[in-house]
Design a protein around this motif. Structure first.
Motif, PDB file in Angstrom:
ATOM      1  N   GLY A 305       0.813  -1.211   0.000  1.00  0.00           N
ATOM      2  CA  GLY A 305       0.000   0.000   0.000  1.00  0.00           C
ATOM      3  C   GLY A 305       0.845   1.259   0.000  1.00  0.00           C
ATOM      4  O   GLY A 305       0.535   2.236  -0.692  1.00  0.00           O
ATOM      5  N   VAL A 306       1.924   1.239   0.774  1.00  0.00           N
ATOM      6  CA  VAL A 306       2.825   2.392   0.814  1.00  0.00           C
ATOM      7  C   VAL A 306       3.484   2.603  -0.549  1.00  0.00           C
ATOM      8  O   VAL A 306       3.619   3.739  -1.025  1.00  0.00           O
ATOM      9  CB  VAL A 306       3.890   2.197   1.910  1.00  0.00           C
ATOM     10  CG1 VAL A 306       4.992   3.255   1.785  1.00  0.00           C
ATOM     11  CG2 VAL A 306       3.253   2.279   3.294  1.00  0.00           C
ATOM     12  N   VAL A 307       3.867   1.512  -1.206  1.00  0.00           N
ATOM     13  CA  VAL A 307       4.465   1.628  -2.540  1.00  0.00           C
ATOM     14  C   VAL A 307       3.448   2.215  -3.523  1.00  0.00           C
ATOM     15  O   VAL A 307       3.777   3.091  -4.337  1.00  0.00           O
ATOM     16  CB  VAL A 307       4.963   0.263  -3.041  1.00  0.00           C
ATOM     17  CG1 VAL A 307       5.436   0.356  -4.496  1.00  0.00           C
ATOM     18  CG2 VAL A 307       6.099  -0.240  -2.155  1.00  0.00           C
ATOM     19  N   LEU A 308       2.199   1.739  -3.443  1.00  0.00           N
ATOM     20  CA  LEU A 308       1.154   2.263  -4.320  1.00  0.00           C
ATOM     21  C   LEU A 308       0.955   3.758  -4.099  1.00  0.00           C
ATOM     22  O   LEU A 308       0.841   4.543  -5.062  1.00  0.00           O
ATOM     23  CB  LEU A 308      -0.156   1.513  -4.076  1.00  0.00           C
ATOM     24  CG  LEU A 308      -1.380   1.999  -4.871  1.00  0.00           C
ATOM     25  CD1 LEU A 308      -1.153   1.824  -6.370  1.00  0.00           C
ATOM     26  CD2 LEU A 308      -2.643   1.254  -4.433  1.00  0.00           C
ATOM     27  N   LEU A 309       0.921   4.187  -2.847  1.00  0.00           N
ATOM     28  CA  LEU A 309       0.741   5.605  -2.540  1.00  0.00           C
ATOM     29  C   LEU A 309       1.940   6.417  -3.023  1.00  0.00           C
ATOM     30  O   LEU A 309       1.777   7.524  -3.562  1.00  0.00           O
ATOM     31  CB  LEU A 309       0.542   5.802  -1.037  1.00  0.00           C
ATOM     32  CG  LEU A 309       0.418   7.251  -0.563  1.00  0.00           C
ATOM     33  CD1 LEU A 309      -0.731   7.968  -1.260  1.00  0.00           C
ATOM     34  CD2 LEU A 309       0.220   7.292   0.964  1.00  0.00           C
ATOM     35  N   THR A 310       3.147   5.889  -2.838  1.00  0.00           N
ATOM     36  CA  THR A 310       4.351   6.586  -3.300  1.00  0.00           C
ATOM     37  C   THR A 310       4.319   6.800  -4.808  1.00  0.00           C
ATOM     38  O   THR A 310       4.616   7.894  -5.310  1.00  0.00           O
ATOM     39  CB  THR A 310       5.612   5.788  -2.915  1.00  0.00           C
ATOM     40  OG1 THR A 310       5.658   5.629  -1.494  1.00  0.00           O
ATOM     41  CG2 THR A 310       6.868   6.517  -3.379  1.00  0.00           C
ATOM     42  N   VAL A 311       3.918   5.754  -5.539  1.00  0.00           N
ATOM     43  CA  VAL A 311       3.809   5.858  -6.994  1.00  0.00           C
ATOM     44  C   VAL A 311       2.736   6.877  -7.370  1.00  0.00           C
ATOM     45  O   VAL A 311       2.911   7.681  -8.299  1.00  0.00           O
ATOM     46  CB  VAL A 311       3.497   4.475  -7.606  1.00  0.00           C
ATOM     47  CG1 VAL A 311       3.089   4.602  -9.077  1.00  0.00           C
ATOM     48  CG2 VAL A 311       4.697   3.556  -7.460  1.00  0.00           C
ATOM     49  N   ALA A 312       1.613   6.864  -6.648  1.00  0.00           N
ATOM     50  CA  ALA A 312       0.539   7.812  -6.937  1.00  0.00           C
ATOM     51  C   ALA A 312       1.014   9.253  -6.755  1.00  0.00           C
ATOM     52  O   ALA A 312       0.754  10.126  -7.594  1.00  0.00           O
ATOM     53  CB  ALA A 312      -0.662   7.530  -6.034  1.00  0.00           C
ATOM     54  N   LEU A 313       1.713   9.505  -5.665  1.00  0.00           N
ATOM     55  CA  LEU A 313       2.190  10.861  -5.406  1.00  0.00           C
ATOM     56  C   LEU A 313       3.256  11.279  -6.418  1.00  0.00           C
ATOM     57  O   LEU A 313       3.324  12.449  -6.831  1.00  0.00           O
ATOM     58  CB  LEU A 313       2.752  10.954  -3.985  1.00  0.00           C
ATOM     59  CG  LEU A 313       1.730  10.754  -2.847  1.00  0.00           C
ATOM     60  CD1 LEU A 313       2.432  10.742  -1.496  1.00  0.00           C
ATOM     61  CD2 LEU A 313       0.657  11.838  -2.890  1.00  0.00           C
ATOM     62  N   GLU A 318      -1.626   9.489 -11.622  1.00  0.00           N
ATOM     63  CA  GLU A 318      -1.920   8.874 -12.924  1.00  0.00           C
ATOM     64  C   GLU A 318      -0.730   8.036 -13.403  1.00  0.00           C
ATOM     65  O   GLU A 318      -0.060   8.375 -14.391  1.00  0.00           O
ATOM     66  CB  GLU A 318      -2.268   9.939 -13.963  1.00  0.00           C
ATOM     67  CG  GLU A 318      -3.492  10.768 -13.592  1.00  0.00           C
ATOM     68  CD  GLU A 318      -3.819  11.818 -14.637  1.00  0.00           C
ATOM     69  OE1 GLU A 318      -3.229  11.768 -15.746  1.00  0.00           O
ATOM     70  OE2 GLU A 318      -4.657  12.687 -14.358  1.00  0.00           O
ATOM     71  N   PRO A 319      -0.434   6.939 -12.729  1.00  0.00           N
ATOM     72  CA  PRO A 319       0.698   6.100 -13.131  1.00  0.00           C
ATOM     73  C   PRO A 319       0.353   5.288 -14.373  1.00  0.00           C
ATOM     74  O   PRO A 319      -0.810   5.250 -14.789  1.00  0.00           O
ATOM     75  CB  PRO A 319       0.877   5.185 -11.916  1.00  0.00           C
ATOM     76  CG  PRO A 319      -0.511   5.037 -11.383  1.00  0.00           C
ATOM     77  CD  PRO A 319      -1.159   6.381 -11.575  1.00  0.00           C
ATOM     78  N   PRO A 320       1.337   4.629 -14.985  1.00  0.00           N
ATOM     79  CA  PRO A 320       1.028   3.707 -16.078  1.00  0.00           C
ATOM     80  C   PRO A 320       0.047   2.644 -15.596  1.00  0.00           C
ATOM     81  O   PRO A 320       0.139   2.177 -14.450  1.00  0.00           O
ATOM     82  CB  PRO A 320       2.384   3.098 -16.428  1.00  0.00           C
ATOM     83  CG  PRO A 320       3.389   4.091 -15.933  1.00  0.00           C
ATOM     84  CD  PRO A 320       2.779   4.713 -14.719  1.00  0.00           C
TER      85      PRO A 320
END
Length: 420
Positions: A305-313, A318-320
């Motif tokens: 979840g933290v990785v997902l949030l980091t990518v989102a920020l 709007e990640p790939p």
């Protein structure tokens, strides 16, 4: 002690004894009829709007899902109380009978509001087999075996969303929307027939009276058992963000990634991954132990979840798409490994009130989780950032609540040793 508990009641017609594949499949079917009634209705919205003279973009038709869910949630507690009084199979049959009645009433509903009422009744009926199935697992298994069997049941249950919308879409090609509800009714009748092959797992001398005082004592037992409140908070947090995913996944795929036409494939793929998580959990929980699986699952769930949030920020929300899919699948994979284990852990000390306990463990996280999920949904801003934040917060709250529950249970275990 772990493993299968010998059924206290024998029945000459019973063929599906605890531990058999048929036993697990039948209990899974008892729970899956709920998902079938919800997911199969989604493709019929357009025809239902036409049938009742609604505009093409009318949102009132979503009450078909809302009223079913309300009925299903509110029906859990009375179903649990009745399961502790009259036995598991009786409540399965009664609930499936009400399920069929609600489905048939929905078919012949003359107005949208009558359809909503019928769906509410339909939902009430779905609560019976769901609660009784969970109580039957608690009657028949202990410890890691109970978690294993719950995982196997939930693995089958979670696969229903992968085919129910496609099945319904196929039915609409050859028939009206009412045909979908007929199929649901027929499936429930077939499940009711298979219930006759199950053993009754609640002995007559263990049945609880329906007196208000005794029901109140049962509820008091649940809420005063050390750890129960912590497990309820943990499950509510996990269910809340999961329900937010269910509600917002289509709009995310459309507005963030422009892939609305791929939604059925996306939704089905995620469902298969979640089912795989529960299947894997059922295979390894006995070997590794319930507590170790839960601890590892929380670390992996929170970490992904933290990785997902980091990518989102880092990507402005709007990640790939491929990266979003992989990270979302990881979060939900570990979340679905946690839920059956937390249920099993919460049920361990509640064998005397298993039906009522199963009801509360479904009702409270379901109702409050829906509130939490709607709060997350309302934060949608055209990016994946709000739901990513929701995953991290819910995982953190769920983990803290689990630690609280485990500490409370451990205190009870160790207290006698400190008394001289």
């Amino acid at each position: 002690m772990t493993g299968v508990v010998t059924s206290p009641v024998t029945n000459g017609r019973a063929r599906l004894e605890p531990g058999s594949r048929g036993f697990i499949l039948t209990l899974a079917a008892c729970m899956a009829v709920t998902a079938l009634a919800i997911d199969s209705a989604l493709p019929a919205f357009g025809e239902i709007r036409t049938a009742f003279g609604l505009a093409d973009d009318a949102t009132s038709v979503t009450g078909i899902i809302t009223f079913f869910f309300i009925g299903s949630s509110l029906g859990l507690l009375p179903a649990g109380v009745l399961a502790d009084r009259f036995g598991r199979r009786a409540v399965m049959w009664g609930g499936l009978g009400l399920y069929v009645f609600g489905a048939v009433l929905s078919i012949f509903a003359p107005s949208l509001w009558v359809l909503f009422l019928a769906r509410f009744i339909w939902g009430l009926g779905s609560a019976g087999p769901r609660v009784a199935a969970m109580a039957m697992v608690r009657d028949s298994y202990e410890g890691e075996q109970m978690a294993k069997q719950m995982s196997m049941i939930m693995a089958v249950f979670i696969l229903v969303p992968t085919f129910a919308p496609a099945l319904a879409a196929g039915i609409l090609v050859i028939g009206p929307w009412q045909a979908i509800f007929w199929v649901c009714a027929v499936v429930a009748i077939l499940v009711a027939g298979s219930v006759s092959l199950l053993p009754e797992t609640l002995a007559p001398d263990q049945r609880r009276p329906l007196a208000v005082r005794d029901v109140g004592n049962g509820l008091r037992t649940i809420f005063t058992t050390p750890g129960t409140l912590g497990y309820l908070v943990s499950l509510t947090a996990l269910f809340g963000v999961f329900l937010s995913y269910l509600a917002s996944s289509e709009i995310i795929l459309d507005q963030v990634f422009g892939l609305e036409e791929w939604f059925p494939l996306f939704f089905g793929g995620i469902a298969i991954i979640m089912g795989g998580a529960m299947f894997l959990n059922g295979r390894i929980v006995e070997r590794l132990g319930l507590e170790k699986i839960v601890r590892t699952g929380f670390m992996a769930n929170l970490g992904s979840g933290v990785v997902l949030l980091t990518v989102a920020l880092a990507t402005g929300g709007e990640p790939p798409f491929w990266l979003f899919f992989v990270l979302l699948a990881a979060v939900l994979f570990f979340q679905q490994m946690l839920i059956p284990n937390l249920n099993a852990a919460a049920m361990r000390p509640l064998g005397a009130v298993a039906g009522t306990a199963a009801a509360l463990l479904g009702m409270i996280p379901g109702v409050l989780g829906a509130v939490v999920g709607s709060m997350i949904d309302r934060q949608f801003d055209g990016t994946i950032t709000p739901i990513s934040i929701g995953f991290v917060i819910s995982s953190s709250v769920a983990f803290a609540a689990w630690r609280w529950a485990s500490s409370a249970e451990q205190a009870v275990v160790t207290t006698p040793a400190t008394v001289d």
